[in-house]
Motif scaffolding. Structure first.
Motif, PDB file in Angstrom:
ATOM      1  N   ASN A  53       0.865  -1.175   0.000  1.00 49.41           N
ATOM      2  CA  ASN A  53       0.000   0.000   0.000  1.00 49.41           C
ATOM      3  C   ASN A  53       0.902   1.225   0.000  1.00 49.41           C
ATOM      4  N   LEU A  54       1.022   1.882  -1.152  1.00 47.66           N
ATOM      5  CA  LEU A  54       2.016   2.947  -1.331  1.00 47.66           C
ATOM      6  C   LEU A  54       1.365   4.234  -1.819  1.00 47.66           C
ATOM      7  N   ASP A  55       1.803   5.353  -1.226  1.00 47.42           N
ATOM      8  CA  ASP A  55       1.302   6.638  -1.734  1.00 47.42           C
ATOM      9  C   ASP A  55       2.098   7.095  -2.952  1.00 47.42           C
ATOM     10  N   GLU A  56       3.324   6.581  -3.094  1.00 54.16           N
ATOM     11  CA  GLU A  56       4.151   6.902  -4.263  1.00 54.16           C
ATOM     12  C   GLU A  56       4.850   5.620  -4.719  1.00 54.16           C
ATOM     13  N   ALA A  57       4.302   5.011  -5.757  1.00 53.77           N
ATOM     14  CA  ALA A  57       4.798   3.706  -6.199  1.00 53.77           C
ATOM     15  C   ALA A  57       6.251   3.765  -6.645  1.00 53.77           C
ATOM     16  N   THR A  58       6.639   4.836  -7.297  1.00 52.24           N
ATOM     17  CA  THR A  58       7.990   4.905  -7.864  1.00 52.24           C
ATOM     18  C   THR A  58       9.073   4.978  -6.794  1.00 52.24           C
ATOM     19  N   SER A  59       8.676   5.316  -5.550  1.00 50.19           N
ATOM     20  CA  SER A  59       9.674   5.415  -4.482  1.00 50.19           C
ATOM     21  C   SER A  59      10.046   4.048  -3.918  1.00 50.19           C
ATOM     22  N   HIS A  60       9.291   3.029  -4.249  1.00 50.63           N
ATOM     23  CA  HIS A  60       9.578   1.687  -3.730  1.00 50.63           C
ATOM     24  C   HIS A  60      10.786   1.107  -4.475  1.00 50.63           C
ATOM     25  N   PRO A  61      11.730   0.496  -3.763  1.00 56.00           N
ATOM     26  CA  PRO A  61      12.953  -0.006  -4.422  1.00 56.00           C
ATOM     27  C   PRO A  61      12.704  -1.070  -5.486  1.00 56.00           C
ATOM     28  N   ASP A  62      11.541  -1.749  -5.428  1.00 52.20           N
ATOM     29  CA  ASP A  62      11.259  -2.811  -6.397  1.00 52.20           C
ATOM     30  C   ASP A  62      10.373  -2.340  -7.553  1.00 52.20           C
ATOM     31  N   PHE A  63      10.092  -1.046  -7.591  1.00 54.26           N
ATOM     32  CA  PHE A  63       9.250  -0.546  -8.679  1.00 54.26           C
ATOM     33  C   PHE A  63       9.920  -0.806 -10.036  1.00 54.26           C
ATOM     34  N   ALA A  64       9.122  -1.327 -10.988  1.00 54.15           N
ATOM     35  CA  ALA A  64       9.627  -1.580 -12.344  1.00 54.15           C
ATOM     36  C   ALA A  64       8.657  -0.949 -13.339  1.00 54.15           C
ATOM     37  N   TYR A  65       9.148  -0.017 -14.129  1.00 53.55           N
ATOM     38  CA  TYR A  65       8.294   0.704 -15.078  1.00 53.55           C
ATOM     39  C   TYR A  65       8.125  -0.104 -16.355  1.00 53.55           C
ATOM     40  N   LYS A  66       6.848  -0.278 -16.752  1.00 51.81           N
ATOM     41  CA  LYS A  66       6.524  -0.957 -18.004  1.00 51.81           C
ATOM     42  C   LYS A  66       5.861   0.062 -18.932  1.00 51.81           C
ATOM     43  N   PRO A  67       6.602   0.599 -19.905  1.00 53.89           N
ATOM     44  CA  PRO A  67       6.088   1.717 -20.713  1.00 53.89           C
ATOM     45  C   PRO A  67       4.815   1.405 -21.473  1.00 53.89           C
ATOM     46  N   GLU A  68       4.601   0.122 -21.850  1.00 53.50           N
ATOM     47  CA  GLU A  68       3.421  -0.204 -22.660  1.00 53.50           C
ATOM     48  C   GLU A  68       2.107  -0.055 -21.890  1.00 53.50           C
ATOM     49  N   THR A  69       2.205   0.034 -20.538  1.00 48.72           N
ATOM     50  CA  THR A  69       0.978   0.125 -19.747  1.00 48.72           C
ATOM     51  C   THR A  69       0.431   1.547 -19.669  1.00 48.72           C
ATOM     52  N   GLY A  70       1.307   2.543 -19.840  1.00 43.58           N
ATOM     53  CA  GLY A  70       0.880   3.928 -19.714  1.00 43.58           C
ATOM     54  C   GLY A  70       0.570   4.325 -18.285  1.00 43.58           C
ATOM     55  N   GLU A  71       1.268   3.708 -17.314  1.00 43.58           N
ATOM     56  CA  GLU A  71       0.964   3.937 -15.907  1.00 43.58           C
ATOM     57  C   GLU A  71       1.752   5.092 -15.298  1.00 43.58           C
ATOM     58  N   GLU A  72       2.509   5.837 -16.129  1.00 47.01           N
ATOM     59  CA  GLU A  72       3.381   6.868 -15.565  1.00 47.01           C
ATOM     60  C   GLU A  72       2.615   8.015 -14.910  1.00 47.01           C
ATOM     61  N   THR A  73       1.324   8.163 -15.206  1.00 47.17           N
ATOM     62  CA  THR A  73       0.555   9.273 -14.619  1.00 47.17           C
ATOM     63  C   THR A  73      -0.023   8.924 -13.247  1.00 47.17           C
ATOM     64  N   TYR A  74       0.150   7.675 -12.833  1.00 45.85           N
ATOM     65  CA  TYR A  74      -0.447   7.235 -11.561  1.00 45.85           C
ATOM     66  C   TYR A  74       0.624   7.136 -10.479  1.00 45.85           C
ATOM     67  N   HIS A  75       0.275   7.619  -9.308  1.00 42.34           N
ATOM     68  CA  HIS A  75       1.234   7.650  -8.196  1.00 42.34           C
ATOM     69  C   HIS A  75       0.924   6.594  -7.130  1.00 42.34           C
ATOM     70  N   SER A  76      -0.302   6.625  -6.577  1.00 39.32           N
ATOM     71  CA  SER A  76      -0.625   5.691  -5.501  1.00 39.32           C
ATOM     72  C   SER A  76      -0.843   4.293  -6.065  1.00 39.32           C
ATOM     73  N   PHE A  77      -0.583   3.300  -5.224  1.00 40.52           N
ATOM     74  CA  PHE A  77      -0.683   1.901  -5.669  1.00 40.52           C
ATOM     75  C   PHE A  77      -1.019   1.019  -4.471  1.00 40.52           C
ATOM     76  N   ALA A  78      -1.945   0.102  -4.676  1.00 39.17           N
ATOM     77  CA  ALA A  78      -2.221  -0.934  -3.678  1.00 39.17           C
ATOM     78  C   ALA A  78      -2.374  -2.258  -4.408  1.00 39.17           C
ATOM     79  N   GLY A  79      -1.745  -3.291  -3.879  1.00 35.29           N
ATOM     80  CA  GLY A  79      -1.819  -4.610  -4.496  1.00 35.29           C
ATOM     81  C   GLY A  79      -2.138  -5.673  -3.463  1.00 35.29           C
ATOM     82  N   ILE A  80      -3.019  -6.594  -3.825  1.00 33.35           N
ATOM     83  CA  ILE A  80      -3.483  -7.657  -2.929  1.00 33.35           C
ATOM     84  C   ILE A  80      -3.208  -9.001  -3.585  1.00 33.35           C
ATOM     85  N   PRO A  81      -2.588  -9.950  -2.894  1.00 37.32           N
ATOM     86  CA  PRO A  81      -2.406 -11.274  -3.494  1.00 37.32           C
ATOM     87  C   PRO A  81      -3.744 -12.000  -3.643  1.00 37.32           C
TER      88      PRO A  81
END
Length: 758
Positions: free
Chosen positions: A93-121
């Protein structure tokens, strides 16, 4: 979003998912509709579903990201935020996804405009099969109620994915290895012993087939009925007189019973039903939250409490679903070794003692409640065996050797021969030790030594006579506190101490005052201070007792009254400086005077001693010795402090040898000083329970050992075959100019002189 809003959102989503699951559309269309439903209900700008396929996470459906990325974007396990969630099974649960050390940018997704991120297994049958994620342009963390709603949805998604046959069933590396070949697996020694039998899976968990409720009130009624039946079962178990009156295992079951009647737990399950889940799914949903919390807890005692709650949840699911077919209920047909991720104490008690020969756990710990109960039952337990449930089959033949920390799966002929030969040798040794049980531990040169036992359970006292020991050199009073849900009352403490003294008869018992705190925390004695980075060297043992004076006063009164008309031996742990001993002794003496003024019966003598575990005490020991009646050297803590090596860290725990000249010289210096002062000195700890190490200690001048009861026979045999005077001269030579390998030097010396080193 409030809690009621989260429940309403969950219900809205579940209603929509119910319709999707019932529709006749193909799997891809269902997932496309699912992300739309979730996105709309949670006002989420992005909602995506990644599924694990052939070991890789593949973007299967999305609302908000580029549709061209579907089935194109792929992440390895551990790659990117989604990969980390899938690999660890934990929420991000992150307010800024890019600040996480494991963040990996995938350009084809177009996700660069989004900052917050939450992921659930997305978890199916205890295995992560995918990830559900949401994103927003605003940099903000998601609130707990939003995460709760997503977790509920992820549970239903798991059912949808399984029904659509999108679960990747391709074999993992572990499953490929699980064929028919023999294997040798290792783990942590919890309850020592040897056993053989067929593998039987405990199988406490029920596969939940339906997660969305058709009738919420009907599901609530099912849960209420199941709670009633479960509580009845626990009441019956806690009233069993399997081990006679009292015992620490009884305290464990009382704690367990407390959880069964916890209204907060039942209230959380009710709330999950309100969101639209079936009874089974609601119980599992609450347990997923508990497991997530457990991953964040470093406190071993609180983690153990969580395991008890998981045991109860498994029992409740079985009752509510009508699937009561655990191995215990079905009955054991053969000599069996039980396999489980973990066990609760009540679950273990349900098994037929005649058939249950051993237990192997993926988890487990030395202070776990199931370990305490297993020890009382005499069932060997091996813990921390990674992937055991994936590496073996039901009914595989197993050989369990906890003394060696091993379990042999589908053993080869050679493995069986070696195992049976060891069993035969142990049987012969036990017979030899039994024959010499009443023989005094006297050396060949005529020196009478003392061999005592360490204890912590009421049941351990019987081992004094069974092993032919000279008494109890260390009774760990903290065990009663570690297994209790609340602070043990003075009368309960006094009863334990009275029982131990009565059972010991004329043989001495040395009671160590509380060694809790630090890495042995109890929830009812928590502080406002931050978590300790080095708990073994922190706020524990005598430091805690002197700070919480009332705690020590109660224990002092309980001990003094329990020892009325007898000798009371009291030992203070973790003494670093003389003033700490003085304060503790003064506190005990004040309680003695208080009881005397009120005409209570008193011990005819109180002897005061302390443990030397902190190296600093050795430097000022000359000041303390005139005030001591006896001293004990705690080799476990002393060794880790001397070498700055945490014995709880597997990378370091075995790095430093007890036969290192450094530790031997240190102990020799202390023994010489205490001998000159006429203060009896005992070695307490694992070092004294190993024949070659014990031999070396005797060579240093040690005359008293306090060890595990199981080691008494072998140590007495070693002593009776040893010429201590001859060894002492050699030890001085070796420590003056240490040989390259002290252990091998001692082994060679023992072999040449036929010393019994079992």
């Amino acid at each position: 979003m409030s809690f009621s809003e989260a429940t309403a959102s969950s219900r809205e989503i579940l209603t929509g998912l119910h319709d999707v699951m019932a529709s006749r559309t193909h799997a891809q269309a269902k997932l496309n509709r699912v992300v739309e439903i979730i996105g709309e209900a949670l006002s989420s700008e992005v909602c995506s579903i990644y599924l694990l396929r052939e070991g890789v996470l593949e973007l299967y459906a999305t609302l908000g990201l580029n549709q061209d990325a579907v089935h194109v974007t792929k992440l390895a396990l551990g790659e990117g935020l989604v990969g980390v969630i899938a690999k660890t099974g934990r929420i991000l649960n992150l307010d800024e996804a890019t600040s996480h050390p494991d963040f990996a940018y995938k350009p084809e997704t177009g996700e660069e405009t989004y900052h917050s991120f939450a992921g659930i297994p997305i978890i199916h049958r205890e295995r992560t099969v995918g990830v559900l994620s949401v994103q927003h342009a605003d940099p903000r963390p998601y609130r707990d109620v939003e995460i709760e709603a997503l977790q509920t949805v992820a549970m239903v998604l798991a059912e949808l994915i399984a029904n659509a046959e999108l679960i990747d069933d391709s074999a993992t590396d572990d499953e490929i290895a699980r064929q028919t070949e023999a294997m040798h697996l290792t783990g942590q020694k919890l309850v020592v012993g040897m056993a053989s039998g067929v593998a039987v899976f405990h199988q406490p968990r029920v596969n939940i087939e339906h997660t969305v409720a058709d009738d919420v009130e009907a599901e609530r009624a099912r849960v209420y009925a199941a709670f009633g039946k479960m509580r009845e079962q626990i009441d019956t178990l806690s009233n069993q007189a399997e081990f006679g009156a009292g015992g620490e295992h009884k305290d464990v079951l009382e704690t367990y019973k407390m959880f069964a009647y916890d209204e907060g737990w039942s209230r959380r399950i009710n709330s999950a039903i309100d969101s639209g889940l079936t009874a089974e799914a609601a119980i599992e949903r609450v347990q997923q939250r508990t497991r997530a919390r457990m991953h964040e807890i470093d406190d071993p005692l609180l983690a153990e409490r969580m395991h008890d709650l998981e045991d109860l949840a498994n029992r409740l699911i079985r009752i509510v679903s009508g699937q009561l077919g655990t191995a215990a209920q079905l009955g054991l047909r053969n000599d069996s070794i039980l396999i489980a991720r973990n066990l609760g104490p009540a679950e273990l008690l349900e098994y037929d003692r005649r058939r249950l020969k051993g237990v192997v756990l993926e988890e487990g710990s030395l202070t776990a409640h199931v370990t305490i109960v297993a020890r009382a039952m005499g069932v060997p337990v091996l813990g921390r065996v990674a992937n055991i449930r994936r590496l073996i089959h039901e009914n595989d033949e197993l050989l369990l050797d906890v003394e060696d920390g091993s379990v042999y799966v589908r053993p080869s002929g050679t493995m069986i021969e070696v195992f049976e030969a060891k069993q035969a040798r142990l049987k012969e040794k036990r017979a030899e030790f039994e024959a010499q049980r009443d023989a005094a531990p006297e050396t060949q040169c005529g020196k009478r030594l003392k061999v005592m036992v360490n204890a912590g359970l009421r049941e351990d006292v019987a081992a004094v006579n069974l092993a032919g020991a000279d008494g109890i050199g260390l009774f760990r009073t903290e065990f009663q506190f570690l297994v209790s849900a609340t602070l043990p009352r003075r009368d309960a403490q006094q009863k334990l101490y009275t029982d131990v003294l009565d059972a010991s008869g004329d043989k001495p018992v040395i009671f160590r005052t509380l060694d809790i705190g630090g890495d042995k925390a109890v929830p009812y004695l928590r502080t406002e201070t931050s978590k300790e980075e080095n708990p073994a060297m922190g706020w524990r043992a005598l430091r805690l007792s002197l700070d919480r004076e009332g705690l020590m006063k109660v224990q002092a009164r309980a001990l003094i009254e329990a020892a009325a008309g007898k000798t009371l031996n009291v030992m203070f742990p973790m003494v670093s400086e003389p003033w700490e001993f003085d304060e503790a002794r003064a506190l005990f003496e004040a309680q003695r005077v208080w009881l005397e003024d009120r005409h209570h019966m008193l011990p005819h003598d109180i002897r005061y001693g302390c443990m030397l575990e902190v190296p600093a005490l050795a430097e000022i020991l000359d000041q303390l010795l005139p005030r001591l009646d006896f001293l004990s050297i705690g080799t476990n803590d002393l060794t880790q402090f001397l070498f700055a090596a945490d014995r709880a860290d597997p990378r370091i725990a075995d790095r430093y040898d007890w036969l290192s000249p450094a530790i031997l010289r240190f102990i020799r210096r202390i023994v010489r000083e205490t001998t000159a002062a006429g203060v009896p000195t005992t070695i307490c700890g694992e070092m004294g329970g190993r024949p070659i190490e014990a031999m070396a200690l005797i060579g240093l001048g040690v005359e008293q050992l306090s060890i595990t009861p199981a080691a008494v026979g072998s140590i007495k045999a070693m002593i009776r075959s040893l010429d201590a005077e001859q060894l002492r001269g050699r030890m001085d030579e070796w420590l003056a100019e240490p040989p390259p390998d002290m252990r091998q030097t001692l082994l060679d010396w023992a072999e040449q002189r036929s010393v019994a080193i079992a």
